[in-house]
Write a protein that holds these residues in place. Structure first.
Motif, PDB file in Angstrom:
ATOM      1  N   PRO A 121      44.304  43.210  37.166  1.00  0.00           N
ATOM      2  CA  PRO A 121      44.532  43.936  35.907  1.00  0.00           C
ATOM      3  C   PRO A 121      44.648  43.076  34.653  1.00  0.00           C
ATOM      4  N   SER A 126      46.724  49.904  37.672  1.00  0.00           N
ATOM      5  CA  SER A 126      46.545  48.498  38.042  1.00  0.00           C
ATOM      6  C   SER A 126      45.269  48.314  38.840  1.00  0.00           C
ATOM      7  N   ASN A 127      44.957  49.289  39.696  1.00  0.00           N
ATOM      8  CA  ASN A 127      43.768  49.179  40.534  1.00  0.00           C
ATOM      9  C   ASN A 127      42.476  49.314  39.737  1.00  0.00           C
ATOM     10  N   GLN A 128      42.578  49.807  38.497  1.00  0.00           N
ATOM     11  CA  GLN A 128      41.389  49.931  37.676  1.00  0.00           C
ATOM     12  C   GLN A 128      40.898  48.570  37.199  1.00  0.00           C
ATOM     13  N   GLY A 129      41.747  47.553  37.266  1.00  0.00           N
ATOM     14  CA  GLY A 129      41.333  46.197  36.936  1.00  0.00           C
ATOM     15  C   GLY A 129      41.199  45.951  35.447  1.00  0.00           C
ATOM     16  N   SER A 130      40.369  44.975  35.100  1.00  0.00           N
ATOM     17  CA  SER A 130      40.177  44.586  33.701  1.00  0.00           C
ATOM     18  C   SER A 130      38.766  44.017  33.548  1.00  0.00           C
TER      19      SER A 130
END
Length: 240
Positions: free
Chosen positions: A154, A57-61
């Protein structure tokens, strides 16, 4: 003699009962210990999976901001480039718009058109007479850039027909829904053109290749209201 036999039998029964009770307690203790170890193992697995989900989730989008060279707010620029897609008179090639980077690198290649055995991609321009009815300045026949943006949230979506996000979502940018003209050959994918587009330098010539137009609502199967016949649709990109 009988008394001794009875006594021995009773003693054997008591001893056997004690052994059975002891073994039962030992088995129960071992079962409890095994269950406790299994529960601890499961808790560890759940914690590990939760950590992995949180990390993902912390990797984002990422999303494409059509018509701009920069990213809004706290988002990070992945790369900038040129809006591009199929020629409006050609039936084939890809139907989706692409953000071609401004610093391409090449694999093996042969220069020159190869006629029937290739797809083709062209730079995009906006065709919009009376552009200031919609945009704050003239955008007619201007070639448009694009930017790919990364955010920590995310999930992101493009919502057609809206100028603002639904509750709980964060606004990235807003603009107008654009695609190819309805009478053009082949199909175009819809994109959300930023409401304050930038232009590619010296890109104001009328090349008429990949041409983008505003998108109008058409009543019928699309209910009116809430939609209005012939009204141009806005769009918004939101994240969460």
């Amino acid at each position: 003699m009988r008394f001794k036999v009875v006594c021995v039998a009773i003693c054997i029964f008591v001893v056997d009962g004690y052994k059975a009770e002891t073994e039962g307690k030992r088995y129960l203790m071992e079962s409890t210990e095994e269950m406790t170890a299994e529960i601890l193992s499961l808790k560890s697995s759940v914690a590990d999976l939760t950590s992995k989900v949180q990390a993902l989730s912390n990797q984002g989008s990422a999303y494409t901001r059509w018509g701009r060279n920069v990213c809004p707010g706290t988002s990070d620029l992945v790369y900038k480039g040129y809006t591009a897609g199929k020629h409006y008179t050609e039936e084939g090639s890809g139907s989706d718009e692409q953000c071609l980077p401004s610093d391409p690198t090449w694999s093996r290649y042969v220069d020159g058109n190869y006629n029937d055995y290739r797809a083709r991609i062209y730079g995009a321009e906006i065709d919009l007479p009376h552009a200031t009815d919609y945009f704050p300045y003239d955008v007619h026949q201007q070639d448009v850039p694009c930017a790919v943006c990364h955010i920590q949230r995310p999930v992101n979506i493009m919502i057609p027909g809206r100028t603002n996000c639904y509750p709980g979502w964060t606004l990235e940018y807003t603009g107008y829904l654009m695609a190819g003209a309805y009478h053009s050959q082949g199909s175009y994918g819809h994109i959300c053109m930023d409401g304050h587009p930038e232009f590619i330098p010296h890109g104001g010539t009328n090349d008429n290749q990949n041409i983008l137009f505003l998108t109008e609502a058409q009543c019928g199967s699309l209910p009116c209201p809430p939609y209005v016949q012939g009204r141009e649709l806005a769009c918004v990109v939101c994240s969460k």
